[in-house]
Design an enzyme around this catalytic site. Structure first.
Site, PDB file in Angstrom:
ATOM      1  N   LYS A  95      14.270  40.368  71.723  1.00  0.00           N
ATOM      2  CA  LYS A  95      14.290  40.748  70.307  1.00  0.00           C
ATOM      3  C   LYS A  95      15.588  41.462  69.969  1.00  0.00           C
ATOM      4  CE  LYS A  95       9.898  42.338  71.043  1.00  0.00           C
ATOM      5  NZ  LYS A  95       8.625  42.946  70.896  1.00  0.00           N
ATOM      6  N   ARG A  96      16.066  42.237  70.927  1.00  0.00           N
ATOM      7  CA  ARG A  96      17.242  43.058  70.672  1.00  0.00           C
ATOM      8  C   ARG A  96      18.534  42.249  70.707  1.00  0.00           C
ATOM      9  NH1 ARG A  96      18.792  46.265  74.351  1.00  0.00           N
ATOM     10  NH2 ARG A  96      17.072  45.705  75.720  1.00  0.00           N
TER      11      ARG A  96
END
Ligand code: GLU
Length: 450
Positions: free
Chosen positions: A303-304
Site C-alpha cells: 500500500k505504501r
C-alpha cells in the site's frame, strides 16, 4: 476437549466474579442466539463476508478477497455481507466506511447486507456490538474459561525480555500467565485498588499436541495447539479482532471465511475460540497476497510503495472496472484464462469460481497484462459506449479531454475507426489514453487540410 476450568474458584465464586466484572451486562447468550436465528437459505448456500478495517480504501489484494467472497455467495445463492472491523480504532478514518463501500460498488461487488443498507444480522460495525461481545465473555468467566489479568505493561515487557534471552516462545502462557488462577479475594483486592485489567482466554491448548485444519485453498495444514492466554477484551472493554470475528461469524452464520493469507497463523487460536465458545467453526480459505517483482526479488504488493495497490488508482487512471476484475480472476483461478478463451462473450460473473484452483503462493501482479485486458475489454465496446465512458471519466479527471469530447460527432467518428468488426483495433487500455488518440487524429486531420 476437557477444559481445565478455574482451579481455585468454584461456580458461585465465578458467578460473583462475572457480576463484579460485567454489572451492566444483563442479556444472555441465549438472547442473542434467538435474535440471530439460522438464515433461511437453500442447503449448501454459502454465507460469506468481507471484513475490512474502516481505512477508507480497498487494497487490490482485498478487492480480490471481496470479489472471491461475492462470487461464492452468488454461485450458491447465498449471502455476502460487509462487516466493518474497527476493533483497532487507530486505523479508522473519517468516512472510511463509505470509502470502502464506494470502492466495492465501483467494481459491482455489492454486499447484500452492510452498514450502508443494513440487514437482519446487524449492526455491521464491530464497535456497535460491544455489548454482544461482553455477554459472551461474561459467560466464559462463569465457565472459568477466561479471567481478568492485571499484569502491567512493564511486567509483560520483562517477561518478553526473559523469553527472548531464553530463546523461547514470546507471550503469556503456562508459567508466565501469572493471573490465571488468582482467587476471588485476590481479584477483589486488585479491583478495589483500581488496578487496570484485560480479560484473557484461559487457553486449554497444549503446544506439544498438533491440530489439523483443512484450508479450502491450501489443503491440510498442521499446527501446534494454541496455548497462549490471548487477550479477548482490552482494558476499555472492547474486543480484540480474534474474539469479535468468532462471535460475529457465529451469529451472522458465516459458512466460509475467505480472507487474506496473513491470518493463517491465527488459525489455531481461531479454531480454539470457536470450540471454547461452543460454536461450529466455519470453513476457512486463505488467499495468498499479490506480489511484485522488484530488482529481481519478489515482494508483497505494498500500500505504501505501489500506487497501483489502491483500487482508487484504476478509477483515477480510467481502467475499466471490468478489466480489473477480469485480471484478478486470471491470477486467482488457473482455469479462468482457458474458460474466457472458450467463452469470449460470456460475463465473467458466469465463470464457475473454485477455491481449490486458487494459487497457493502469491500471484505476481503484472500491470502490462492488466492493461492488455483493458484493451480487449474496450475494443469490444461500441463507439457510443467508449464515448460515454470516456466522457464520464473526463468530467471527473481531465477537463481538457472533456472539452475535446464536447464535439461528440467528431469523437464518435474517431472511436468508430476499425471498431465493430471481427478484429477490432485494440488501441485504448484506459480512458486516460483517449486524449492522445483524439489528439493524433486531430493532427492527421489538420495536416490533411493543409
Ligand atoms: N479485519 C481483518 C482485516 O482487515 C479481516 C480478517 C477476516 O476477514 O477475518 O484483514
Amino acid at each position: 476437549i476437557i477444559y481445565k476450568g478455574s482451579v481455585f474458584m468454584n461456580k458461585e465464586e465465578r458467578l460473583e466474579l462475572a457480576e463484579i466484572l460485567f454489572p451492566n451486562i444483563t442479556k444472555t447468550r441465549e438472547y442473542y442466539e434467538e435474535m440471530y436465528p439460522e438464515r433461511n437459505l437453500e442447503e449448501n448456500a454459502m454465507v460469506t463476508r468481507f471484513g475490512p478495517s474502516p481505512t477508507g480504501f480497498v487494497h487490490m489484494g482485498s478487492l480480490l478477497v471481496a470479489f472471491a467472497n461475492k462470487m461464492y455467495s452468488k454461485e450458491s445463492n447465498g449471502t455476502f455481507f460487509l462487516r466493518i472491523e474497527d476493533t483497532d480504532q487507530k486505523r479508522a478514518v473519517e468516512n472510511g466506511v463509505e470509502g470502502i463501500y464506494n470502492d466495492l460498488k465501483a467494481f459491482n461487488i455489492i454486499p447484500d447486507e452492510s452498514p450502508i443498507v443494513g440487514g437482519k444480522y446487524g449492526p455491521y460495525i464491530q464497535s456497535q456490538r460491544t455489548e454482544i461481545y461482553q455477554t459472551y465473555v461474561k459467560d466464559l468467566i462463569i465457565k472459568g474459561l477466561a479471567y481478568p489479568c492485571f499484569m502491567s505493561e512493564e511486567e509483560i515487557a520483562n517477561i518478553r525480555e526473559e523469553q527472548e534471552l531464553a530463546k523461547i516462545k514470546i507471550g503469556i502462557y503456562g508459567m508466565y500467565a501469572t493471573d490465571r488462577d488468582l482467587s476471588l479475594e485476590e481479584i477483589k483486592e486488585k479491583l478495589n485498588n483500581n488496578c487496570e485489567y484485560v480479560i484473557r482466554l484461559k487457553s486449554p491448548g497444549d503446544s506439544n499436541k498438533q491440530v489439523e485444519i483443512i484450508d479450502c485453498i491450501k489443503g491440510k495444514l498442521k499446527f501446534p495447539e494454541h496455548d497462549m492466554d490471548t487477550v479477548l477484551l482490552k482494558k476499555d472493554g472492547t474486543p480484540t479482532y480474534h474474539l469479535a470475528h468468532a462471535i460475529d461469524d457465529h451469529l451472522m452464520h458465516t459458512t466460509h471465511v475467505i480472507r487474506g493469507d496473513e491470518w493463517v497463523s491465527s488459525l489455531p487460536l481461531h479454531i480454539q475460540l470457536f470450540e471454547i465458545l461452543g460454536f461450529k467453526a466455519p470453513k476457512y480459505a486463505h488467499i495468498a497476497p499479490l506480489t511484485k517483482k522488484e530488482n529481481g526479488n519478489v515482494r508483497k504488493l505494498s500500500k505504501r510503495k505501489d500506487p497501483e495497490a489502491a483500487v482508487s488508482y484504476y478509477k483515477e487512471e480510467g481502467v475499466p472496472a471490468e478489466a480489473v476484475k477480469e485480471y484478478l480472476l486470471n491470477i486467482a483461478n488457473s482455469s479462468f484464462e482457458n474458460w474466457k478463451k472458450a467463452n469470449p462473450d460470456k460475463k465473467i460473473e458466469d465463470f464457475d469460481f473454485q477455491l481449490n484452483k486458487m494459487s497457493v503462493s502469491g500471484a505476481l501482479f503484472d500491470m502490462v497484462k492488466l492493461l492488455d485486458i483493458g484493451k480487449t475489454v474496450i475494443s469490444k465496446m461500441t463507439a457510443e459506449e467508449v464515448y460515454e465512458k470516456a466522457y464520464t471519466w473526463a468530467k471527473e479527471y481531465d477537463s481538457e479531454l472533456e472539452e475535446m469530447l464536447n464535439d461528440k460527432e467528431y469523437s464518435l467518428k474517431v472511436f468508430s475507426i476499425e471498431r465493430g468488426n471481427a478484429k477490432p483495433r485494440k488501441d485504448i487500455s484506459k480512458w486516460k489514453e483517449v486524449k492522445m488518440q483524439l489528439f493524433i487524429c486531430m493532427m492527421i486531420k489538420f495536416r490533411n487540410l493543409i
